[in-house]
Scaffold this motif. Structure first.
Motif, PDB file in Angstrom:
ATOM      1  N   HIS A 289       0.149  -3.645   0.614  1.00 12.55           N
ATOM      2  CA  HIS A 289       0.389  -3.313  -0.791  1.00 12.55           C
ATOM      3  C   HIS A 289      -0.161  -4.427  -1.670  1.00 12.55           C
ATOM      4  O   HIS A 289       0.059  -5.611  -1.394  1.00 12.55           O
ATOM      5  N   SER A 290      -0.852  -4.049  -2.716  1.00  9.99           N
ATOM      6  CA  SER A 290      -1.351  -5.034  -3.674  1.00  9.99           C
ATOM      7  C   SER A 290      -1.464  -4.365  -5.034  1.00  9.99           C
ATOM      8  O   SER A 290      -1.732  -3.167  -5.120  1.00  9.99           O
ATOM      9  N   THR A 291      -1.239  -5.129  -6.077  1.00  8.48           N
ATOM     10  CA  THR A 291      -1.416  -4.629  -7.441  1.00  8.48           C
ATOM     11  C   THR A 291      -2.561  -5.398  -8.082  1.00  8.48           C
ATOM     12  O   THR A 291      -2.588  -6.633  -8.043  1.00  8.48           O
ATOM     13  N   ILE A 292      -3.505  -4.648  -8.675  1.00  9.99           N
ATOM     14  CA  ILE A 292      -4.687  -5.273  -9.276  1.00  9.99           C
ATOM     15  C   ILE A 292      -4.876  -4.774 -10.706  1.00  9.99           C
ATOM     16  O   ILE A 292      -4.341  -3.732 -11.088  1.00  9.99           O
ATOM     17  N   VAL A 293      -5.600  -5.551 -11.475  1.00  7.25           N
ATOM     18  CA  VAL A 293      -6.083  -5.081 -12.771  1.00  7.25           C
ATOM     19  C   VAL A 293      -7.459  -4.498 -12.499  1.00  7.25           C
ATOM     20  O   VAL A 293      -8.462  -5.201 -12.454  1.00  7.25           O
ATOM     21  N   GLY A 294      -7.500  -3.175 -12.242  1.00  6.65           N
ATOM     22  CA  GLY A 294      -8.675  -2.534 -11.681  1.00  6.65           C
ATOM     23  C   GLY A 294      -9.621  -1.939 -12.696  1.00  6.65           C
ATOM     24  O   GLY A 294      -9.721  -2.427 -13.833  1.00  6.65           O
ATOM     25  N   PRO A 295     -10.321  -0.871 -12.295  1.00  8.36           N
ATOM     26  CA  PRO A 295     -11.287  -0.219 -13.172  1.00  8.36           C
ATOM     27  C   PRO A 295     -10.663   0.170 -14.508  1.00  8.36           C
ATOM     28  O   PRO A 295      -9.487   0.533 -14.573  1.00  8.36           O
ATOM     29  N   SER A 296     -11.452   0.098 -15.561  1.00  8.87           N
ATOM     30  CA  SER A 296     -11.007   0.406 -16.927  1.00  8.87           C
ATOM     31  C   SER A 296      -9.865  -0.512 -17.360  1.00  8.87           C
ATOM     32  O   SER A 296      -9.068  -0.145 -18.218  1.00  8.87           O
ATOM     33  N   ARG A 297      -9.784  -1.679 -16.710  1.00 11.44           N
ATOM     34  CA  ARG A 297      -8.728  -2.659 -16.988  1.00 11.44           C
ATOM     35  C   ARG A 297      -7.341  -2.029 -16.860  1.00 11.44           C
ATOM     36  O   ARG A 297      -6.384  -2.413 -17.526  1.00 11.44           O
ATOM     37  N   GLN A 298      -7.244  -1.061 -15.957  1.00 17.72           N
ATOM     38  CA  GLN A 298      -5.978  -0.375 -15.709  1.00 17.72           C
ATOM     39  C   GLN A 298      -5.243  -1.078 -14.570  1.00 17.72           C
ATOM     40  O   GLN A 298      -5.821  -1.359 -13.515  1.00 17.72           O
ATOM     41  N   ARG A 299      -3.977  -1.373 -14.797  1.00 20.94           N
ATOM     42  CA  ARG A 299      -3.170  -2.010 -13.743  1.00 20.94           C
ATOM     43  C   ARG A 299      -2.728  -0.930 -12.752  1.00 20.94           C
ATOM     44  O   ARG A 299      -2.046   0.034 -13.138  1.00 20.94           O
ATOM     45  N   ILE A 300      -3.111  -1.078 -11.493  1.00 20.21           N
ATOM     46  CA  ILE A 300      -2.827  -0.040 -10.492  1.00 20.21           C
ATOM     47  C   ILE A 300      -2.296  -0.670  -9.209  1.00 20.21           C
ATOM     48  O   ILE A 300      -2.590  -1.818  -8.892  1.00 20.21           O
ATOM     49  N   GLU A 301      -1.488   0.107  -8.491  1.00 24.44           N
ATOM     50  CA  GLU A 301      -0.984  -0.301  -7.175  1.00 24.44           C
ATOM     51  C   GLU A 301      -1.891   0.275  -6.101  1.00 24.44           C
ATOM     52  O   GLU A 301      -2.288   1.439  -6.167  1.00 24.44           O
ATOM     53  N   LEU A 302      -2.190  -0.547  -5.101  1.00 19.67           N
ATOM     54  CA  LEU A 302      -3.019  -0.115  -3.977  1.00 19.67           C
ATOM     55  C   LEU A 302      -2.202  -0.137  -2.693  1.00 19.67           C
ATOM     56  O   LEU A 302      -1.408  -1.056  -2.463  1.00 19.67           O
ATOM     57  N   GLN A 303      -2.413   0.870  -1.847  1.00 23.24           N
ATOM     58  CA  GLN A 303      -1.863   0.901  -0.500  1.00 23.24           C
ATOM     59  C   GLN A 303      -3.039   1.092   0.446  1.00 23.24           C
ATOM     60  O   GLN A 303      -3.801   2.054   0.301  1.00 23.24           O
ATOM     61  N   ILE A 304      -3.188   0.179   1.389  1.00 23.85           N
ATOM     62  CA  ILE A 304      -4.313   0.233   2.323  1.00 23.85           C
ATOM     63  C   ILE A 304      -3.754   0.388   3.728  1.00 23.85           C
ATOM     64  O   ILE A 304      -2.916  -0.414   4.158  1.00 23.85           O
ATOM     65  N   ARG A 305      -4.198   1.425   4.452  1.00 24.99           N
ATOM     66  CA  ARG A 305      -3.633   1.718   5.775  1.00 24.99           C
ATOM     67  C   ARG A 305      -4.621   2.507   6.624  1.00 24.99           C
ATOM     68  O   ARG A 305      -5.635   2.994   6.118  1.00 24.99           O
ATOM     69  N   THR A 306      -4.313   2.655   7.908  1.00 24.75           N
ATOM     70  CA  THR A 306      -5.129   3.473   8.811  1.00 24.75           C
ATOM     71  C   THR A 306      -4.619   4.910   8.786  1.00 24.75           C
ATOM     72  O   THR A 306      -3.575   5.216   8.197  1.00 24.75           O
ATOM     73  N   GLU A 307      -5.364   5.791   9.475  1.00 28.55           N
ATOM     74  CA  GLU A 307      -4.955   7.195   9.525  1.00 28.55           C
ATOM     75  C   GLU A 307      -3.611   7.349  10.229  1.00 28.55           C
ATOM     76  O   GLU A 307      -2.771   8.157   9.820  1.00 28.55           O
ATOM     77  N   MET A 308      -3.408   6.586  11.314  1.00 27.24           N
ATOM     78  CA  MET A 308      -2.145   6.686  12.031  1.00 27.24           C
ATOM     79  C   MET A 308      -0.994   6.189  11.158  1.00 27.24           C
ATOM     80  O   MET A 308       0.086   6.785  11.124  1.00 27.24           O
ATOM     81  N   MET A 309      -1.232   5.107  10.435  1.00 28.14           N
ATOM     82  CA  MET A 309      -0.208   4.603   9.514  1.00 28.14           C
ATOM     83  C   MET A 309       0.095   5.630   8.429  1.00 28.14           C
ATOM     84  O   MET A 309       1.246   5.768   7.991  1.00 28.14           O
ATOM     85  N   GLN A 310      -0.942   6.347   7.996  1.00 29.84           N
ATOM     86  CA  GLN A 310      -0.742   7.375   6.980  1.00 29.84           C
ATOM     87  C   GLN A 310       0.140   8.499   7.510  1.00 29.84           C
ATOM     88  O   GLN A 310       1.017   9.009   6.802  1.00 29.84           O
ATOM     89  N   GLU A 311      -0.078   8.897   8.764  1.00 28.94           N
ATOM     90  CA  GLU A 311       0.754   9.953   9.355  1.00 28.94           C
ATOM     91  C   GLU A 311       2.214   9.505   9.436  1.00 28.94           C
ATOM     92  O   GLU A 311       3.131  10.271   9.131  1.00 28.94           O
ATOM     93  N   ILE A 312       2.424   8.246   9.849  1.00 32.96           N
ATOM     94  CA  ILE A 312       3.796   7.742   9.943  1.00 32.96           C
ATOM     95  C   ILE A 312       4.422   7.646   8.557  1.00 32.96           C
ATOM     96  O   ILE A 312       5.600   7.949   8.364  1.00 32.96           O
ATOM     97  N   ALA A 313       3.633   7.235   7.561  1.00 31.26           N
ATOM     98  CA  ALA A 313       4.146   7.131   6.199  1.00 31.26           C
ATOM     99  C   ALA A 313       4.544   8.502   5.652  1.00 31.26           C
ATOM    100  O   ALA A 313       5.505   8.627   4.896  1.00 31.26           O
ATOM    101  N   GLU A 314       3.793   9.547   6.025  1.00 35.80           N
ATOM    102  CA  GLU A 314       4.090  10.888   5.530  1.00 35.80           C
ATOM    103  C   GLU A 314       5.225  11.545   6.304  1.00 35.80           C
ATOM    104  O   GLU A 314       6.137  12.137   5.722  1.00 35.80           O
ATOM    105  N   TYR A 315       5.126  11.462   7.643  1.00 36.38           N
ATOM    106  CA  TYR A 315       6.057  12.221   8.473  1.00 36.38           C
ATOM    107  C   TYR A 315       7.163  11.370   9.074  1.00 36.38           C
ATOM    108  O   TYR A 315       8.129  11.906   9.623  1.00 36.38           O
ATOM    109  N   GLY A 316       7.029  10.042   8.992  1.00 38.02           N
ATOM    110  CA  GLY A 316       8.078   9.155   9.468  1.00 38.02           C
ATOM    111  C   GLY A 316       8.428   9.383  10.908  1.00 38.02           C
ATOM    112  O   GLY A 316       7.580   9.405  11.801  1.00 38.02           O
ATOM    113  N   ILE A 317       9.716   9.595  11.133  1.00 38.01           N
ATOM    114  CA  ILE A 317      10.216   9.735  12.486  1.00 38.01           C
ATOM    115  C   ILE A 317       9.626  10.937  13.197  1.00 38.01           C
ATOM    116  O   ILE A 317       9.553  10.984  14.420  1.00 38.01           O
ATOM    117  N   ALA A 318       9.151  11.930  12.435  1.00 37.86           N
ATOM    118  CA  ALA A 318       8.549  13.107  13.045  1.00 37.86           C
ATOM    119  C   ALA A 318       7.281  12.742  13.804  1.00 37.86           C
ATOM    120  O   ALA A 318       6.925  13.396  14.785  1.00 37.86           O
TER     121      ALA A 318
END
Length: 752
Positions: free
Chosen positions: A308-337
């Motif tokens: 997780h990181s927060t940046i002052v990104g494109p268009s000088r918009q403050r945005i939160e970033l989440q960077i992960r792999t596909e497997m991490m994405q599945e766990i983040a979405e479905y959790g224990i499933a």
């Protein structure tokens, strides 16, 4: 309403070899059993289990779980039986359907006292099989989606329960998308005005920034592709209403002050690419200080992994970033499933599932919570414990050997110690944080190394309960406090019983008490002895229970007419003769008079003040070392210590079993002051109070409180004060010097 073939197609899309016959049979059976039943909305009842099944297909669950979803209301709401389902679908599915039926009957929407016990039952029921939990959460999600047709009161109650229990439970199981939706749906009914306001503000913001999310997505994707990550996927979204409202509340911000209303997710091929993407983004845009978290190297307890990181990104918009792999994405979405391993050997289907542990950390947490049920906490404590565990965000600390300990934010070294082991927490006396000795109230931060300093004689103070933030620590401290108090009461009770049995020419032993426990209504010997120490059980009752033939032949003896001798009674009730005007046992103490009750037990109970957590207290008028003192047993409140001259003692003449012989046991290394009350009658003239106060201060005596009033003659004033002295010698010295003052008419020490 979803058709039969549509359900089968949804499952086969992620699991081509799924048992189509099982799905068809469960669909038809549920349709037949629910028949013409209707929901509150007027829709056919079968639409509910179908939608629950659809939610679970989105999680890529196996056909057995989908069948359970279709059947989960049949036993409760139709003529179906467990035996019938076992015969048609097998015992495994029958067991799960029955487990869900029991959960429905719990009806968690209830008063708080009932909710506590029902939560225990809920967690016990879902601890045996993760699929019970998954179906239950999907069932609650669909009910929340269709809550509009309920009465207003029911909407609020169900929503509060969802916000309290089910949403955080979904989060703990790693099912963040489900948690977000449950919270937003609950927020809508719990606080409709705030929900409408935030939703409208978000709609206005979207209208003003139309196309902004797409623009930022494209710019991020182009940057990653240009720097060697051609397969990186970028997805942006506007934050949910409840997430925004919670942040406004927690940080006391207005909507206009919020700057990071957008979140973007970058999904890459592997862990190395995660850190490469992070470097690319941080090189291009400025990072917001203090807004970086690495949950890849330190995963959350629910197995969530991401950067997780927060940046002052494109268009000088403050945005939160989440960077992960596909497997991490599945766990983040479905959790224990994503971890669920089923009896047919299939798993949730996430890419890289072969790397997952046999049991997820999230489910391990659930099992750990269930284990705490056996610790003896009452339901209310358990509810408090579980809610603390559900809601808290985390910090990650390390033992000196490098073991990672995850704790809620705000946790202290005491919480850390109890997280390692209950015995370590109970014996904690200090802590080193990053090599430096720090107070036990210090709040821990991410990355701290904590070394616990222990002592074998330590007992956790009851005040620690107000310091710790974890339910485990709080429960353990309460248990340790109860055990310490019980031990002290038992020690006092044992001494009381020994003296009572001695007076009856009997010998008290724990073994002798065991056969009589049923007569005393106590389960074990220590409980009975502690009850005597608390004053809840009379020592004479214990004597009679052990020796049923015992008869108390004590007689009341009146004062003797003999001029040289008079009769006395000890605080334990024993009668004896004393010579007229015997010498006081301590220097400067008053002489004993006929009718006095004196404490002359050969083994009096030592009194130093407040004995730990046990309620050994002094009478309001106080007592000071050198006074002859006696203890009176107060039922359920241990002992009150009185000076022997206290008039109130005559009220206990007919209850000799409540009298306890006590003695002073002062700690010379840590001397304490003791309270005494005195009344001083003074001449009403300027400077009198100053003269009295100067005399008191000159003797190193502290005035705790003072009140002054004029008497009827108006020429004199009455000063009532509480002073703190070291002993009776110092108190007598004060009384002597005050009497010698010209402004003092008379004075006296006050007893209750």
């Amino acid at each position: 309403m979803m058709r039969q073939y549509e359900l089968v197609e949804r499952v086969q899309k992620y699991k081509p070899e799924a048992n189509e016959a099982l799905l068809n049979k469960a669909y038809v059976y549920a349709m037949q059993k629910h028949g013409q039943q209707k929901r509150a909305s007027g829709d056919p009842y079968i639409s509910h289990p179908l939608e629950v099944a659809a939610i679970l297909t989105d999680m890529h669950l196996d056909e057995s779980t989908i069948a359970v979803a279709l059947l989960h209301d049949t036993i409760e709401d139709t003529t179906a039986t467990r035996a019938e389902i076992d015969e048609l679908f097998g015992e495994d599915i029958g067991r799960l359907v029955e487990g869900l039926t029991k959960l429905k009957r719990l009806d968690l929407v209830s008063k708080k006292a009932k909710q506590a016990e029902n939560l225990r039952k809920l967690l016990l029921a879902i601890s045996d099989d993760v699929r019970v939990l998954l179906v239950k959460l999907a069932d609650r999600l669909h009910n929340m989606r269709t809550l509009d047709h309920m009465k207003a009161e029911q909407k609020a109650r169900i929503s509060e329960e969802t916000m309290d229990i089910y949403a955080p439970l979904a989060g703990r199981m790693g099912m963040q998308d489900m948690r977000d939706e449950l919270e937003d749906l609950s927020f809508r009914y719990i606080n409709p005005e705030a929900y409408a306001t935030v939703t409208q503000r978000l709609a206005d913001l979207s209208a003003r920034n139309e196309g902004l999310i797409k623009k930022i997505e494209d710019e991020l994707r182009d940057l990653l592709v240009a720097n060697g990550l051609p397969d990186a996927a970028v997805k942006g979204r506007q934050k949910k209403p409840y997430s925004i409202f919670r942040k406004m509340q927690s940080k006391s911000l207005s909507f206009e002050q919020l700057s990071d209303l957008y979140g973007f997710r970058i999904v890459v091929d592997d862990v190395a690419c995660c850190y490469k993407a992070l470097g690319i983004v941080h090189t291009r845009w400025r990072v917001v200080p203090g807004r970086f978290k690495d949950y890849i190297s330190n995963p959350k307890q629910n197995d969530y992994r991401s950067i997780h990181s927060t940046i002052v990104g494109p268009s000088r918009q403050r945005i939160e970033l989440q960077i992960r792999t596909e497997m991490m994405q599945e766990i983040a979405e479905y959790g224990i499933a994503a971890h669920a391993l089923y009896k047919d050997g299939q798993s949730g289907g996430a890419k890289g599932d072969d790397l997952l542990p046999k049991e997820s950390s999230a489910y391990s947490w659930l099992r750990h919570t269930i284990e705490s049920l056996a610790e003896g906490d009452n339901p209310e404590e358990f509810l408090e414990h579980t809610k603390l565990e559900l809601f808290q965000d985390q910090v990650f600390c390390f033992t000196p050997k490098g073991k990672l300990i995850a704790l809620p934010r705000g946790a202290t070294p005491i919480d850390f110690a109890y997280a390692v082991h209950t015995n370590i927490g109970d014996t904690t006396v200090g802590a080193k944080i990053n090599g430096r000795i720090m107070p036990l109230v210090t709040r821990l931060n991410n990355g701290d190394e904590v070394e616990i300093i222990r002592s074998g004689v330590q007992v956790p103070p009851a005040a620690w309960e107000e310091i710790v933030v974890t339910g485990k620590a709080r429960s353990a401290i309460r248990r340790a406090t109860r055990m310490a108090i019980r031990k002290q009461y038992a020690g006092l009770g044992y001494r009381i019983l020994e003296r009572t049995f001695d007076r009856a020419a009997k010998t008290f032993t724990r073994e002798a008490l065991k056969p009589a426990l049923h007569r005393l209504a106590h389960k074990d010997v220590e409980d009975a002895i502690a009850a005597v120490g608390r004053g809840e059980l009379s020592s004479l009752d214990v004597l009679r229970a052990v020796f049923p033939d015992f008869k108390d032949e004590r007689v009341t003896v009146k004062p003797s007419a003999d001029d040289g001798w008079f009769n006395m009674r000890s605080a334990s009730g024993m009668m004896f003769k004393l010579p007229n005007q015997p010498k006081a046992p301590l220097e400067d103490a008053q002489a004993v008079n006929a009718g006095d009750v004196v404490a002359l037990s050969p083994e009096p109970v030592p009194i130093r003040g407040l004995a730990g957590n046990m309620q050994v207290r002094f009478a309001p008028s106080g007592a000071v070392p050198g006074d002859r003192i006696v203890g009176i047993m107060d039922k359920g409140e241990a002992i009150t210590i009185y000076p022997i001259q206290a008039p109130i003692l005559q009220h206990f003449d007919e209850e000799p079993e409540r009298w306890i012989d006590v003695r002073w046991d002062l700690d010379e290394a840590n001397k304490s002051r003791f309270l005494a009350r005195i009344d001083v009658n003074t001449i009403n003239e300027p400077g009198t109070l100053a003269t009295v106060a100067k005399t008191i201060g000159g003797l190193d005596i502290n005035i705790r409180s003072l009140s002054m009033a004029s008497n009827r003659a108006a020429d004199f004033s009455e000063i009532a004060m509480e002073v703190e002295v070291w002993d009776v010698r110092q108190l007598n010295q004060l009384l002597t010097q005050l009497k010698e003052l010209d402004c003092v008419s008379n004075l006296k020490r006050v007893y209750d």
